[in-house]
Scaffold this active site. Structure first.
Site, PDB file in Angstrom:
ATOM      1  N   ASP A   1       0.457   3.400   7.530  1.00  0.00           N
ATOM      2  CA  ASP A   1       0.864   2.188   7.982  1.00  0.00           C
ATOM      3  C   ASP A   1       2.089   2.442   9.035  1.00  0.00           C
ATOM      4  O   ASP A   1       2.901   3.587   8.938  1.00  0.00           O
ATOM      5  CB  ASP A   1       1.532   1.521   6.595  1.00  0.00           C
ATOM      6  CG  ASP A   1       1.529  -0.032   7.050  1.00  0.00           C
ATOM      7  OD1 ASP A   1       1.187  -0.372   8.070  1.00  0.00           O
ATOM      8  OD2 ASP A   1       1.856  -0.866   5.878  1.00  0.00           O
TER       9      ASP A   1
ATOM     10  N   ASP B   1       0.192  -8.879  10.051  1.00  0.00           N
ATOM     11  CA  ASP B   1      -0.376  -9.257   8.520  1.00  0.00           C
ATOM     12  C   ASP B   1      -0.957 -10.755   8.682  1.00  0.00           C
ATOM     13  O   ASP B   1      -0.555 -11.604   9.317  1.00  0.00           O
ATOM     14  CB  ASP B   1       0.740  -9.443   7.638  1.00  0.00           C
ATOM     15  CG  ASP B   1       1.148  -7.851   7.397  1.00  0.00           C
ATOM     16  OD1 ASP B   1       0.589  -7.057   7.771  1.00  0.00           O
ATOM     17  OD2 ASP B   1       2.398  -8.015   6.410  1.00  0.00           O
TER      18      ASP B   1
END
Length: 476
Positions: A205, A257
């Site tokens: 990530d 997101d």
């Protein structure tokens, strides 16, 4: 060899070269070479902890979701990954607590049995286990100058303390200088540890263009373990480096997101998990990233927020559109909801094998209509049939969405089947239209009837190469 034979051979060779060069032009070119690690020939399917569990993952919660994948029947439809995201690690005032070799340590309060025991439990259910990391080396490793396993080097030998890496949890991660001896070996040691724990999927990530050396190092390290690992990159990666992501990894997040962070809990946790504005923002990125997807490497639109009915923040129509877009884009299907409270309406959606088949066909759809709230995506499958999705992306008012068969990729008539309902609609000439409620979709499979396919693909409108009658196809 006679003169005629030589001429014939030369003509065949020239035609072969023309076809070889023409097909990439006509098809908009195949994607750049995919990772050859043998993983994710089709998009991954499963569940991930971030959306619902968020910052409080535990051994018990992960086991419960693994159990639910099996008991609900989702496993039987291909949902097999159980992915533990962030916040499995232990922190102190200087960032991540590290082991004797400078690697993050597991929060034993959350995972008393350790990660290997959790992975073993997931595997015992016939499922696969996914895990999480970010680039760099922890500040605590540098402070303690921990040795790099199997080498004479130490953390200070490879850390670039002038720059801090992006990290969403304990932060305090320094860049690694991959020009220094021991840098690759540090990542190798971490990958070996993950492999020994039984990791089948690894999400790295906080990745950006500046982290390409880390992405390369992890790719090399995962291969060196000898364990098959599906390698995923996150999040909101720049499309300018799409060819690099495709060469090195099996999926890459194309946007931020999907979660709205608008729930009542800490850091916006709780329901709703997402809303329509976050889902509908994916239509543009699905279109722009489409040329870069293919077997071995996929455009990841983020978690699929189906499972808990209207609590998720989307109406039933919007949830069907959510699933339809992800399937048309051939995105990984990683559920973010609480599967221990699977809603019956959503269960019927998620176990619709016609929808799953659209995702798993290995073809990312191109957008052929983009007119306000009216959106249409189309893709041609390897058997010559087309899958077409029509959307009303608006939040109020019905809209009649229309697409012509030439826009889809062929002329004449098409034999149409509705994929959400399974109902056969018969042969329809020239075009197809549907009046859709706000947020509604119509997904159809079309078999051309007595008509020739056109060369549209990603380069719609391109004329055939010379006089050659070349028909290109996606092949999964």
């Amino acid at each position: 060899m006679t003169g005629i034979t030589r001429v014939r051979s030369l003509v065949v060779a020239v035609i072969g070269l023309l076809i070889a060069s023409a097909i990439p032009l006509l098809a908009g070119a195949r994607p750049a070479a995919a990772s050859d690690n043998g993983q994710s020939l089709r998009p991954a399917m499963g569940w991930s902890s971030w959306s619902f569990v968020r910052r409080t993952p535990t051994e018990a919660k992960l086991k419960a979701q693994a159990d639910a994948l099996v008991s609900t029947g989702l496993k039987d439809h291909g949902f097999v990954y159980v992915n533990l995201d962030d916040f499995w690690q232990k922190c102190d005032d200087n960032g991540f607590v590290v082991d004797s070799y400078g690697r993050w340590t597991v929060d034993a309060a959350k995972f008393p049995g350790g990660i290997r025991a959790l992975a073993d439990y997931v595997h015992s259910k016939g499922l696969k286990f996914g895990f999480y990391v970010t680039p760099g080396i922890a500040r605590n490793a540098v402070i303690k100058n921990t040795p790099i396993e199997g080498t004479s080097y130490h953390a200070k030998d490879i850390a670039d303390t002038s720059k801090t890496e992006k990290n969403y949890n304990c932060k305090n991660m320094y860049y690694i200088d991959y020009g220094k001896p021991g840098a690759q070996e540090f990542v190798n040691s971490w990958a070996r540890q993950f492999a020994s724990w039984g990791v089948d999927y690894l999400k790295i990530d906080g990745v950006g263009s500046q982290d390409i050396p880390d992405v390369q190092a992890w790719d090399k390290a995962l291969r060196a373990t000898g364990r098959p690992v599906n390698y995923a990159l996150s999040n909101n990666l720049p499309i300018a480096d799409a060819a690099t992501w495709r060469q090195l990894a099996n999926s890459w997040r194309t946007q931020g997101d999907v979660e709205c962070y608008c729930g009542p809990g800490a850091n916006g946790s709780g329901y709703p998990l997402t809303d329509w504005s976050h889902v509908s923002a994916r239509f543009g990125t699905a279109a722009s990233w489409q040329p870069h997807a293919g077997p071995g490497g996929w455009n990841d639109l983020d978690s699929l927020e189906l499972g808990n009915g209207d609590q998720v923040g989307l109406t039933a129509d919007q949830r069907r559109s959510h699933f339809t877009l992800w399937a048309m884009a051939a995105s990984p299907l990683l559920l973010g909801t609480d599967l221990t409270h699977l809603d019956s309406v959503d269960r019927a959606m998620l176990t619709n094998d016609r929808l799953i088949g659209v995702d798993q066909d290995g073809v990312a759809a191109r957008r052929v209509v983009n007119s306000g709230v009216q959106q249409v995506f189309s893709k041609k499958e390897s058997d010559g049939q087309y899958v077409v999705a029509l959307f009303n992306t608006g939040t109020s008012g019905s809209a009649t969405v229309r697409v012509t068969w030439p826009q889809v990729g062929f002329t004449g008539s098409g034999d149409v089947t509705d994929l959400w309902s399974g109902s056969h609609k018969g042969v329809i000439a020239d075009s197809y239209s549907a009046t859709l409620r706000p947020g509604e979709t119509r997904l159809i499979r079309v078999k051309p009837v007595n008509s020739a396919s056109r060369l549209t693909h990603r380069s719609a409108g391109r004329q055939p190469y010379g006089h050659l009658d070349i028909v290109t196809r996606h092949t999964g």
